[in-house]
Each structure stands twice: as structure tokens, then as C-alpha cells.
Design a protein around this motif. Sequence first.
Motif, PDB file in Angstrom:
ATOM      1  N   GLY A  95       0.810  -1.218   0.000  1.00 47.16           N
ATOM      2  CA  GLY A  95       0.000   0.000   0.000  1.00 47.16           C
ATOM      3  C   GLY A  95       0.836   1.258   0.000  1.00 47.16           C
ATOM      4  O   GLY A  95       0.537   2.227  -0.707  1.00 47.16           O
ATOM      5  N   ALA A  96       1.892   1.264   0.800  1.00 44.54           N
ATOM      6  CA  ALA A  96       2.772   2.436   0.848  1.00 44.54           C
ATOM      7  C   ALA A  96       3.500   2.627  -0.481  1.00 44.54           C
ATOM      8  O   ALA A  96       3.688   3.755  -0.941  1.00 44.54           O
ATOM      9  CB  ALA A  96       3.780   2.287   1.977  1.00 44.54           C
ATOM     10  N   GLY A  97       3.878   1.525  -1.098  1.00 44.17           N
ATOM     11  CA  GLY A  97       4.583   1.620  -2.380  1.00 44.17           C
ATOM     12  C   GLY A  97       3.703   2.086  -3.524  1.00 44.17           C
ATOM     13  O   GLY A  97       4.158   2.757  -4.443  1.00 44.17           O
ATOM     14  N   THR A  98       2.434   1.746  -3.466  1.00 46.16           N
ATOM     15  CA  THR A  98       1.536   2.120  -4.557  1.00 46.16           C
ATOM     16  C   THR A  98       0.777   3.413  -4.298  1.00 46.16           C
ATOM     17  O   THR A  98       0.132   3.926  -5.207  1.00 46.16           O
ATOM     18  CB  THR A  98       0.525   0.999  -4.838  1.00 46.16           C
ATOM     19  OG1 THR A  98      -0.226   0.747  -3.645  1.00 46.16           O
ATOM     20  CG2 THR A  98       1.199  -0.259  -5.316  1.00 46.16           C
ATOM     21  N   SER A  99       0.860   3.959  -3.099  1.00 48.90           N
ATOM     22  CA  SER A  99       0.102   5.179  -2.797  1.00 48.90           C
ATOM     23  C   SER A  99       0.573   6.367  -3.629  1.00 48.90           C
ATOM     24  O   SER A  99      -0.241   7.164  -4.107  1.00 48.90           O
ATOM     25  CB  SER A  99       0.178   5.497  -1.309  1.00 48.90           C
ATOM     26  OG  SER A  99       1.506   5.738  -0.917  1.00 48.90           O
ATOM     27  N   VAL A 100       1.871   6.498  -3.816  1.00 53.85           N
ATOM     28  CA  VAL A 100       2.399   7.595  -4.629  1.00 53.85           C
ATOM     29  C   VAL A 100       1.918   7.460  -6.067  1.00 53.85           C
ATOM     30  O   VAL A 100       1.478   8.433  -6.687  1.00 53.85           O
ATOM     31  CB  VAL A 100       3.940   7.631  -4.563  1.00 53.85           C
ATOM     32  CG1 VAL A 100       4.504   8.664  -5.521  1.00 53.85           C
ATOM     33  CG2 VAL A 100       4.403   7.922  -3.154  1.00 53.85           C
ATOM     34  N   LEU A 101       1.963   6.251  -6.593  1.00 53.59           N
ATOM     35  CA  LEU A 101       1.471   6.036  -7.954  1.00 53.59           C
ATOM     36  C   LEU A 101      -0.022   6.325  -8.059  1.00 53.59           C
ATOM     37  O   LEU A 101      -0.491   6.864  -9.058  1.00 53.59           O
ATOM     38  CB  LEU A 101       1.743   4.594  -8.399  1.00 53.59           C
ATOM     39  CG  LEU A 101       3.192   4.259  -8.690  1.00 53.59           C
ATOM     40  CD1 LEU A 101       3.328   2.773  -9.014  1.00 53.59           C
ATOM     41  CD2 LEU A 101       3.718   5.088  -9.834  1.00 53.59           C
ATOM     42  N   GLY A 102      -0.769   5.974  -7.027  1.00 52.94           N
ATOM     43  CA  GLY A 102      -2.211   6.242  -7.038  1.00 52.94           C
ATOM     44  C   GLY A 102      -2.512   7.731  -7.068  1.00 52.94           C
ATOM     45  O   GLY A 102      -3.389   8.183  -7.810  1.00 52.94           O
TER      46      GLY A 102
END
Length: 185
Positions: free
Chosen positions: A80-87
Motif C-alpha cells: 500500500g505504501a509503495g503504490t500510494s504515490v502512484l495512485g
Amino acid sequence: MSEIIESAATSTSSTSDSDTTKPSLASELTGASTRSLASRMRLRTVLQGQGLLGILIILVLYFTLRSPYFLTWSNIVTIGAGTSVLGIMTVAQTYLIISGGIDVSVGSVVAFSGVILGLALEHGFSPWVAIVLTLGSGVVAGALNGFIVIKLNVNPFITTLGTMSIFSGWAYVMAADNVLPASQG
């Protein structure tokens, strides 16, 4: 098949008027094929709309079976932390694409802003000041792109392709090959 439909249509058309309330074989066959086609089209629409969700479910099942650590809380938080920026970048990019533009410099601006954050924290700035500087650098980069596209009337793709190189170069030079740790823990 068409011969059967034609012969059925001619045989039912020669019947008496009292039998006209019954559907003909041709209309039954046409109705059946239409229903079959409609159900196939609905299935196709559902698969097209939910295909990515299905692939995601298959991947989660695969990795769950391959590793006992995949569905752990710490791994879910890490993903979740890794994909939050992409989101967050995806939401902004979606509005930009809907309006008819494109921005290929987003990743470089994020890298540039991240280096600003790291350097500000490394030089003793408070976290709040570092965050303001980071957000400010992103706003300035976006304003520069907007100015070039709107006021100078340069194609958005060409503009952001150029600024992508500029911001990634600045991030590289400012970091000076240093790795800035994300946490002190």
C-alpha cells in the motif's frame, strides 16, 4: 440453416389465419439466436469491464499459494505504501488526460521533489518546512510546464518531455550520488 428458416417461414405462412397467434419456427430460431447473442454480448461486456479485477484476483491467489508471507499485514502495508504515490499521480494524470493534455515529466518532478525533501531534512529543516519546500517545488515545476504549454503555445508532450530531462538531471546533480535514507529507524 437459412434454408430451414425459409422453409419454416413459407410453411407457416400457408397455414390458416387461426394459427397466426403461434410464433413461426423462423421467429423462434431468430429469437433464440438473438437471446444467445445478447447473453454472449453481456458476458463479453462484463469480462471487459472486470478483466483487470479478475487478473488481480488470480495474481493474489497465485502469490498467496507461492509464499506464506504474501498475505501478512506487514506486506499489505508495504504494498500500500509503495503504490500510494502512484495512485496519487494517477488521479492527477487522469484529469490531465481527460482535459486533452499529457504530462510525461511526472516521475522526474516526483524525484526532484523527493531530493528537495531529503536535502531539506538532511540540512536540519523541520519536517513541516521540508514538506512545504517539497510541495512548492512540485507546484513550481507544474507552473513552469503550464506556462510553456499555455503562454508559449508549445505542445504538451514536447514540453513535458523536455522538462522531464531537466528535472531528472537536477535531481541527479542535487543528490550528488548520495543515497538519502528514508528513515532513521
